[in-house]
Motif scaffolding. Structure first.
Motif, PDB file in Angstrom:
ATOM      1  N   TYR A  46      29.726   1.712 -13.197  1.00 28.99           N
ATOM      2  CA  TYR A  46      28.445   2.239 -12.729  1.00 28.99           C
ATOM      3  C   TYR A  46      27.483   1.123 -12.321  1.00 28.99           C
ATOM      4  CZ  TYR A  46      29.878   6.926 -13.883  1.00 28.99           C
ATOM      5  OH  TYR A  46      30.543   8.117 -13.901  1.00 28.99           O
ATOM      6  N   GLU A  47      27.525  -0.005 -13.011  1.00 28.46           N
ATOM      7  CA  GLU A  47      26.692  -1.133 -12.609  1.00 28.46           C
ATOM      8  C   GLU A  47      27.144  -1.686 -11.264  1.00 28.46           C
ATOM      9  OE1 GLU A  47      26.874  -3.760 -15.978  1.00 28.46           O
ATOM     10  OE2 GLU A  47      25.839  -2.308 -17.241  1.00 28.46           O
ATOM     11  N   ASP A  48      28.442  -1.680 -11.032  1.00 34.23           N
ATOM     12  CA  ASP A  48      28.995  -2.135  -9.757  1.00 34.23           C
ATOM     13  C   ASP A  48      28.529  -1.241  -8.608  1.00 34.23           C
ATOM     14  OD1 ASP A  48      30.547  -3.804  -8.120  1.00 34.23           O
ATOM     15  OD2 ASP A  48      32.318  -2.524  -8.331  1.00 34.23           O
ATOM     16  N   VAL A  49      28.587   0.058  -8.805  1.00 34.76           N
ATOM     17  CA  VAL A  49      28.167   0.974  -7.738  1.00 34.76           C
ATOM     18  C   VAL A  49      26.655   0.923  -7.538  1.00 34.76           C
ATOM     19  CG1 VAL A  49      27.797   3.145  -8.998  1.00 34.76           C
ATOM     20  CG2 VAL A  49      28.752   3.200  -6.721  1.00 34.76           C
ATOM     21  N   ALA A  50      25.915   0.492  -8.530  1.00 33.15           N
ATOM     22  CA  ALA A  50      24.462   0.368  -8.380  1.00 33.15           C
ATOM     23  C   ALA A  50      24.093  -0.697  -7.349  1.00 33.15           C
ATOM     24  CB  ALA A  50      23.814   0.056  -9.727  1.00 33.15           C
ATOM     25  N   GLU A  51      25.046  -1.551  -7.007  1.00 33.87           N
ATOM     26  CA  GLU A  51      24.801  -2.561  -5.976  1.00 33.87           C
ATOM     27  C   GLU A  51      24.749  -1.944  -4.584  1.00 33.87           C
ATOM     28  OE1 GLU A  51      24.010  -5.728  -6.692  1.00 33.87           O
ATOM     29  OE2 GLU A  51      24.096  -5.007  -8.759  1.00 33.87           O
ATOM     30  N   VAL A  52      25.298  -0.743  -4.420  1.00 34.73           N
ATOM     31  CA  VAL A  52      25.211  -0.024  -3.145  1.00 34.73           C
ATOM     32  C   VAL A  52      23.781   0.476  -3.010  1.00 34.73           C
ATOM     33  CG1 VAL A  52      26.024   1.973  -1.839  1.00 34.73           C
ATOM     34  CG2 VAL A  52      27.635   0.641  -3.214  1.00 34.73           C
ATOM     35  N   ARG A  53      23.161   0.171  -1.903  1.00 27.99           N
ATOM     36  CA  ARG A  53      21.760   0.537  -1.681  1.00 27.99           C
ATOM     37  C   ARG A  53      21.647   1.581  -0.578  1.00 27.99           C
ATOM     38  NH1 ARG A  53      20.613  -1.705  -6.173  1.00 27.99           N
ATOM     39  NH2 ARG A  53      20.300  -3.928  -6.251  1.00 27.99           N
ATOM     40  N   PRO A  54      21.514   2.856  -0.959  1.00 20.87           N
ATOM     41  CA  PRO A  54      21.326   3.863   0.081  1.00 20.87           C
ATOM     42  C   PRO A  54      19.988   3.646   0.780  1.00 20.87           C
ATOM     43  CG  PRO A  54      21.089   4.834  -2.096  1.00 20.87           C
ATOM     44  CD  PRO A  54      21.496   3.421  -2.296  1.00 20.87           C
ATOM     45  N   GLU A  55      19.920   4.002   2.045  1.00 24.69           N
ATOM     46  CA  GLU A  55      18.653   3.875   2.753  1.00 24.69           C
ATOM     47  C   GLU A  55      17.627   4.863   2.220  1.00 24.69           C
ATOM     48  OE1 GLU A  55      18.654   3.397   7.052  1.00 24.69           O
ATOM     49  OE2 GLU A  55      20.800   2.973   6.901  1.00 24.69           O
ATOM     50  N   LEU A  56      18.102   6.051   1.841  1.00 29.30           N
ATOM     51  CA  LEU A  56      17.212   7.105   1.377  1.00 29.30           C
ATOM     52  C   LEU A  56      17.799   7.795   0.162  1.00 29.30           C
ATOM     53  CD1 LEU A  56      14.735   9.024   1.834  1.00 29.30           C
ATOM     54  CD2 LEU A  56      16.281  10.433   3.220  1.00 29.30           C
TER      55      LEU A  56
ATOM     56  N   VAL B  55      14.742  12.133 -14.604  1.00 29.20           N
ATOM     57  CA  VAL B  55      14.653  12.001 -13.144  1.00 29.20           C
ATOM     58  C   VAL B  55      13.541  11.024 -12.775  1.00 29.20           C
ATOM     59  CG1 VAL B  55      14.056  13.230 -11.016  1.00 29.20           C
ATOM     60  CG2 VAL B  55      15.679  14.229 -12.613  1.00 29.20           C
ATOM     61  N   SER B  56      12.433  11.087 -13.458  1.00 25.83           N
ATOM     62  CA  SER B  56      11.305  10.194 -13.166  1.00 25.83           C
ATOM     63  C   SER B  56      11.627   8.742 -13.446  1.00 25.83           C
ATOM     64  CB  SER B  56      10.090  10.583 -14.015  1.00 25.83           C
ATOM     65  OG  SER B  56       9.698  11.893 -13.722  1.00 25.83           O
ATOM     66  N   ASP B  57      12.498   8.514 -14.413  1.00 24.57           N
ATOM     67  CA  ASP B  57      12.804   7.146 -14.823  1.00 24.57           C
ATOM     68  C   ASP B  57      13.865   6.467 -13.960  1.00 24.57           C
ATOM     69  OD1 ASP B  57      10.988   7.407 -16.887  1.00 24.57           O
ATOM     70  OD2 ASP B  57      12.514   8.028 -18.339  1.00 24.57           O
ATOM     71  N   LEU B  58      14.626   7.251 -13.196  1.00 28.25           N
ATOM     72  CA  LEU B  58      15.667   6.656 -12.364  1.00 28.25           C
ATOM     73  C   LEU B  58      15.044   5.883 -11.211  1.00 28.25           C
ATOM     74  CD1 LEU B  58      18.256   9.572 -12.146  1.00 28.25           C
ATOM     75  CD2 LEU B  58      18.325   7.565 -13.630  1.00 28.25           C
ATOM     76  N   SER B  59      15.505   4.666 -11.021  1.00 29.14           N
ATOM     77  CA  SER B  59      14.983   3.860  -9.914  1.00 29.14           C
ATOM     78  C   SER B  59      16.149   3.419  -9.045  1.00 29.14           C
ATOM     79  CB  SER B  59      14.210   2.650 -10.438  1.00 29.14           C
ATOM     80  OG  SER B  59      15.072   1.795 -11.149  1.00 29.14           O
ATOM     81  N   TYR B  60      15.853   3.214  -7.798  1.00 25.28           N
ATOM     82  CA  TYR B  60      16.860   2.801  -6.825  1.00 25.28           C
ATOM     83  C   TYR B  60      16.283   1.638  -6.029  1.00 25.28           C
ATOM     84  CZ  TYR B  60      18.880   7.229  -8.176  1.00 25.28           C
ATOM     85  OH  TYR B  60      19.416   8.262  -8.919  1.00 25.28           O
ATOM     86  N   PRO B  61      16.295   0.434  -6.596  1.00 24.33           N
ATOM     87  CA  PRO B  61      15.719  -0.726  -5.913  1.00 24.33           C
ATOM     88  C   PRO B  61      16.374  -0.934  -4.551  1.00 24.33           C
ATOM     89  CG  PRO B  61      16.308  -1.268  -8.180  1.00 24.33           C
ATOM     90  CD  PRO B  61      16.874   0.087  -7.893  1.00 24.33           C
ATOM     91  N   GLY B  62      15.544  -1.215  -3.569  1.00 25.74           N
ATOM     92  CA  GLY B  62      16.050  -1.464  -2.226  1.00 25.74           C
ATOM     93  C   GLY B  62      16.245  -0.203  -1.408  1.00 25.74           C
ATOM     94  N   SER B  63      15.955   0.956  -1.988  1.00 25.52           N
ATOM     95  CA  SER B  63      16.104   2.226  -1.283  1.00 25.52           C
ATOM     96  C   SER B  63      14.750   2.912  -1.178  1.00 25.52           C
ATOM     97  CB  SER B  63      17.054   3.160  -2.023  1.00 25.52           C
ATOM     98  OG  SER B  63      18.325   2.585  -2.165  1.00 25.52           O
ATOM     99  N   LYS B  64      14.571   3.658  -0.095  1.00 25.56           N
ATOM    100  CA  LYS B  64      13.387   4.508   0.012  1.00 25.56           C
ATOM    101  C   LYS B  64      13.659   5.742  -0.836  1.00 25.56           C
ATOM    102  CE  LYS B  64      10.429   7.078   3.092  1.00 25.56           C
ATOM    103  NZ  LYS B  64      10.094   7.455   4.452  1.00 25.56           N
ATOM    104  N   VAL B  65      12.763   6.039  -1.755  1.00 30.83           N
ATOM    105  CA  VAL B  65      12.916   7.187  -2.640  1.00 30.83           C
ATOM    106  C   VAL B  65      11.794   8.170  -2.339  1.00 30.83           C
ATOM    107  CG1 VAL B  65      12.995   7.991  -5.030  1.00 30.83           C
ATOM    108  CG2 VAL B  65      13.957   5.752  -4.429  1.00 30.83           C
TER     109      VAL B  65
END
Length: 142
Positions: free
Chosen positions: A68-78, A108-118
């Motif tokens: 899961y940490e590995d897949v967190a490196e994938v940065r969706p645009e949105l 849900v509020s605590d989840l962050s996606y650095p590098g992605s527009k949320v």
């Protein structure tokens, strides 16, 4: 435990293929995105090992977390976060314990996606309104 490890591996492989296709110019839309921040809920790690766990359990939990940490490196645009109140969640999933729903709603509020527009979408509205809102957000990115 082996099932959880298999799910983590499969999720990682799917996201890596999607990322590869995105880099080639393909538009990739996914209805779920693995996360490494919350254990036991959503599309994230399921195993938790404590100091009282066996060596095998600790090893497997670390391996699952690594996927899961590995897949967190994938940065969706949105990332579109569908938000509902606890009351709405309880109305829709009345067979789930209220405490479980509360944990999910709060997480849900605590989840962050650095590098992605949320963007947050109020999913307590009627489905056609939510769908129109999500489509509009996706089209803004395209």
């Amino acid at each position: 435990w082996f099932e959880y490890l298999s799910i983590a591996r499969d999720s990682t492989n799917k996201m890596k293929r999607a990322e590869s296709r995105r880099r080639e110019g393909t538009v990739v839309v996914a209805d779920r995105f693995p996360q490494s921040q919350a254990t036991g809920i959503f599309d994230g790690p399921r195993m938790h090992a404590s100091s009282q766990s066996s060596w095998l359990q600790r090893t497997m939990a670390k391996r699952e977390a690594a996927f899961y940490e590995d897949v967190a490196e994938v940065r969706p645009e949105l990332v579109v976060r569908l938000r509902v109140s606890l009351e709405t969640a309880h109305q829709r999933k009345s067979d789930h314990p209220r405490a479980v729903l509360e944990t999910r709603v709060n997480a849900v509020s605590d989840l962050s996606y650095p590098g992605s527009k949320v963007v947050d979408v109020d999913a307590s509205r009627p489905l056609d309104e939510v769908l129109a809102d999500v489509k509009a957000r996706v089209w803004e990115i395209l």
